[in-house]
Design a protein around this motif. Structure first.
Motif, PDB file in Angstrom:
ATOM      1  N   LEU A 156       0.749  -1.027   0.213  1.00  0.00           N
ATOM      2  CA  LEU A 156       0.063   0.602  -0.104  1.00  0.00           C
ATOM      3  C   LEU A 156       0.503   1.590   0.153  1.00  0.00           C
ATOM      4  O   LEU A 156       0.268   2.484  -0.389  1.00  0.00           O
ATOM      5  N   SER A 157       2.134   1.331   1.115  1.00  0.00           N
ATOM      6  CA  SER A 157       2.992   2.638   1.045  1.00  0.00           C
ATOM      7  C   SER A 157       3.291   2.167  -0.188  1.00  0.00           C
ATOM      8  O   SER A 157       3.440   3.807  -1.435  1.00  0.00           O
ATOM      9  N   ILE A 158       3.670   1.621  -1.021  1.00  0.00           N
ATOM     10  CA  ILE A 158       4.266   1.663  -2.174  1.00  0.00           C
ATOM     11  C   ILE A 158       3.900   1.951  -3.578  1.00  0.00           C
ATOM     12  O   ILE A 158       4.055   2.946  -4.919  1.00  0.00           O
ATOM     13  N   VAL A 159       2.502   1.847  -3.551  1.00  0.00           N
ATOM     14  CA  VAL A 159       1.193   1.861  -4.327  1.00  0.00           C
ATOM     15  C   VAL A 159       0.830   3.588  -4.274  1.00  0.00           C
ATOM     16  O   VAL A 159       0.441   4.240  -4.962  1.00  0.00           O
ATOM     17  N   ASN A 160       0.652   3.833  -2.758  1.00  0.00           N
ATOM     18  CA  ASN A 160       0.142   5.504  -2.518  1.00  0.00           C
ATOM     19  C   ASN A 160       1.602   6.725  -3.469  1.00  0.00           C
ATOM     20  O   ASN A 160       1.440   7.402  -3.411  1.00  0.00           O
ATOM     21  N   LYS A 161       2.840   6.132  -3.087  1.00  0.00           N
ATOM     22  CA  LYS A 161       3.081   6.441  -3.911  1.00  0.00           C
ATOM     23  C   LYS A 161       4.273   6.737  -4.984  1.00  0.00           C
ATOM     24  O   LYS A 161       4.430   8.093  -5.626  1.00  0.00           O
ATOM     25  N   LEU A 162       3.513   5.904  -5.414  1.00  0.00           N
ATOM     26  CA  LEU A 162       3.174   6.069  -7.310  1.00  0.00           C
ATOM     27  C   LEU A 162       2.036   6.004  -7.696  1.00  0.00           C
ATOM     28  O   LEU A 162       2.118   7.544  -9.000  1.00  0.00           O
ATOM     29  N   ILE A 163       1.129   6.674  -6.660  1.00  0.00           N
ATOM     30  CA  ILE A 163      -0.190   7.330  -7.374  1.00  0.00           C
ATOM     31  C   ILE A 163      -0.600   8.767  -7.107  1.00  0.00           C
ATOM     32  O   ILE A 163      -0.437   9.368  -8.254  1.00  0.00           O
ATOM     33  N   ASN A 164       0.138   8.917  -5.551  1.00  0.00           N
ATOM     34  CA  ASN A 164       0.701  11.084  -5.449  1.00  0.00           C
ATOM     35  C   ASN A 164       1.994  10.649  -5.916  1.00  0.00           C
ATOM     36  O   ASN A 164       2.612  10.850  -5.504  1.00  0.00           O
ATOM     37  N   THR A 165       1.860  12.572  -6.375  1.00  0.00           N
ATOM     38  CA  THR A 165       2.931  13.101  -6.945  1.00  0.00           C
ATOM     39  C   THR A 165       3.761  13.899  -5.358  1.00  0.00           C
ATOM     40  O   THR A 165       4.491  14.582  -6.131  1.00  0.00           O
ATOM     41  N   HIS A 166       2.563  14.130  -4.337  1.00  0.00           N
ATOM     42  CA  HIS A 166       3.169  14.829  -3.523  1.00  0.00           C
ATOM     43  C   HIS A 166       2.871  13.896  -2.088  1.00  0.00           C
ATOM     44  O   HIS A 166       2.232  12.925  -1.638  1.00  0.00           O
ATOM     45  N   HIS A 167       4.261  13.231  -0.977  1.00  0.00           N
ATOM     46  CA  HIS A 167       4.297  12.428  -0.568  1.00  0.00           C
ATOM     47  C   HIS A 167       4.657  13.185   0.856  1.00  0.00           C
ATOM     48  O   HIS A 167       5.115  14.324   1.025  1.00  0.00           O
ATOM     49  N   GLU A 168       3.472  12.892   1.764  1.00  0.00           N
ATOM     50  CA  GLU A 168       4.579  12.853   2.876  1.00  0.00           C
ATOM     51  C   GLU A 168       4.574  12.476   4.048  1.00  0.00           C
ATOM     52  O   GLU A 168       5.301  10.924   3.987  1.00  0.00           O
ATOM     53  N   LYS A 169       6.286  12.894   4.460  1.00  0.00           N
ATOM     54  CA  LYS A 169       7.111  11.871   4.964  1.00  0.00           C
ATOM     55  C   LYS A 169       6.432  11.837   6.547  1.00  0.00           C
ATOM     56  O   LYS A 169       6.103  12.447   6.717  1.00  0.00           O
ATOM     57  N   LYS A 170       6.873  10.838   6.838  1.00  0.00           N
ATOM     58  CA  LYS A 170       6.410   9.990   8.538  1.00  0.00           C
ATOM     59  C   LYS A 170       7.523   9.913   9.172  1.00  0.00           C
ATOM     60  O   LYS A 170       8.320  10.010   8.966  1.00  0.00           O
ATOM     61  N   ASP A 171       6.920  10.388  10.012  1.00  0.00           N
ATOM     62  CA  ASP A 171       7.929  10.852  11.645  1.00  0.00           C
ATOM     63  C   ASP A 171       8.951   9.213  11.742  1.00  0.00           C
ATOM     64  O   ASP A 171       7.629   8.448  12.005  1.00  0.00           O
TER      65      ASP A 171
END
Length: 171
Positions: A156-171
């Protein structure tokens, strides 16, 4: 001058134009006479007869060349675009009309090209777009590979990064 460019005015008429920083281009008296279909001496006669209208530095320039064996320096006249057009006011023939039209078109073309270059120089270079440059086909191919991953959270993390252009960094 030996950096001339040849231009075809008509089927049987080719003239040489010398690029010039100050006047854009120059033509020798012989080339202008050839263009107008007149004798060099006739052109010189027009220059003399209309000396109150043909101004040195504006319509023509005089170039002093090498000294010959007798100690005489060669002098040549080169015509500016303004001079070529102005001469056309005094020379009336079908050939002169053809050459005037060609000269006018050349002047307008050179001016338009300079205007375009100036217009382009005032516009900044476009910024490169910041977006995902993946093609749809490539994205589907990557997602098919991601689907093979057993770890659901990683998938799910990889899919989210591929589909969304803006990535939020997790702490």
């Amino acid at each position: 001058m030996n950096t001339g460019k040849q231009f075809t005015v008509a089927e049987n008429l080719v003239v040489t134009v010398e690029p010039n920083k100050e006047h854009e281009f120059l033509m020798s008296t012989a080339e202008v006479a050839k263009g107008y279909g007149i004798n060099v001496n006739t052109l010189r006669g027009h220059k003399h007869e209309h000396r109150n209208e043909l101004i040195e530095g504006k319509h023509f320039i005089t170039s002093v060349g090498k000294t010959n064996a007798f100690g005489n320096k060669s002098i040549a006249t080169f015509w500016t675009k303004r001079g070529i057009i102005r001469l056309g006011f005094f020379i009336k023939s079908e050939r002169a009309k053809l050459f005037r039209d060609w000269a006018e078109d050349l002047v307008i073309f050179v001016s338009e090209q300079a205007d375009k270059a100036q217009q382009l120089s005032i516009w900044p270079e476009p910024e490169k777009r910041k977006h995902n440059r993946l093609t749809q086909e490539r994205l589907v191919d990557l997602l098919a590979d991601v689907a093979k991953i057993d770890d659901k959270e990683l998938r799910l993390s990889i899919v989210n990064k591929l589909i969304n252009t803006h990535h939020e960094k997790k702490d």
